[in-house]
Design a protein around this motif. Sequence first.
Motif: not given
Length: 344
Positions: A105-111
Amino acid sequence: MNDTEECVEVVLPGKVEPEGLQIRRVAVPVAGPGQVVVRVEATGVSFAEQQMRRGRYYDQPPFPFVPGYDLVGTVRSTGEGVEPGLAGTRVAALVKVGGWAGHVRVDAADVVPVPDGIGAAEAETLVVNGITAWQMLHRKARVRAGRTVVVHGANGGVGSVLVQLARAAGARVIGTASARHHDALRDQGVVPVDYRAGDVAARIRALAPGGVDAVFDHVGGRGIVDSWRLLAPGGTLVSYGSAATRDAEGSKQWPVLKLLLRVWLWNALPNRRHACFFNVWAGRALAADRFRARLRADLTEVFAAFERGEITARIAARMPLTRAADALRLAESGTVAGKVVLIP
């Protein structure tokens, strides 16, 4: 999504040998607001994980935790507030920990999107290594055509990308490495120096009597002073690690604090040289949006350099995630060139 669906993750339970890593099955995470769940297709073993298992990485979380500094995979699901069209997109992410898992699970802003023509394993070799090399070369040292630079550990994960980016920028590169890597370095237009064969600084000075424009030093320790003295007026020393203290005992923060103190003292002197300590995470806590924009821009540049053929993806081995212990042991052996990639 089926809430009972499971995936594999690798846990670092404490200061253990590679064989002490634990494999466990956990529920696939669910994306929260502003988040995505990435089905990991490739992650890897970097120097950070090697130090974390020794308890020597200066800002690692408390044990136990899932290591894994970076990852490449496909967005499986999106949370509230995230563009649904992001699902199905191949992305890369810098996470520091947590990457050694089947789903993350990752913050969308970090991909960061990965171009279609780059495979997951190839892209994985370019995430943390590529970002580190690009930002040190272009944002810190600002190397230009005709300059001369020294890259310590020129055959390593970051070093191998650094020398290629520096050559693409038109710089002359002197690279330190053991003798078995010299032919490969010469093929890339690098002037090799054997770091095991005596006074390395003296041999570099013989190649660049007037000094060099930049030195990239991941070793730290006493040798950092030699790196500083190699600089020509106007030159920049970029320190980005303390590999010399890899097996040291005591505080894991002290080697980095000593480097920071040296950098501060050198910059306070009335001279025309500059030093900095590079940390890829610098600025995130104070200016997250700026950090993310810079990361996205720079990783996009790295992928573009790969597509142009200016840099290559050096994969030392591809191994299943369940063999993380073997992969870590191999990466630590010093016998491979390139990155050991883990495939969930």
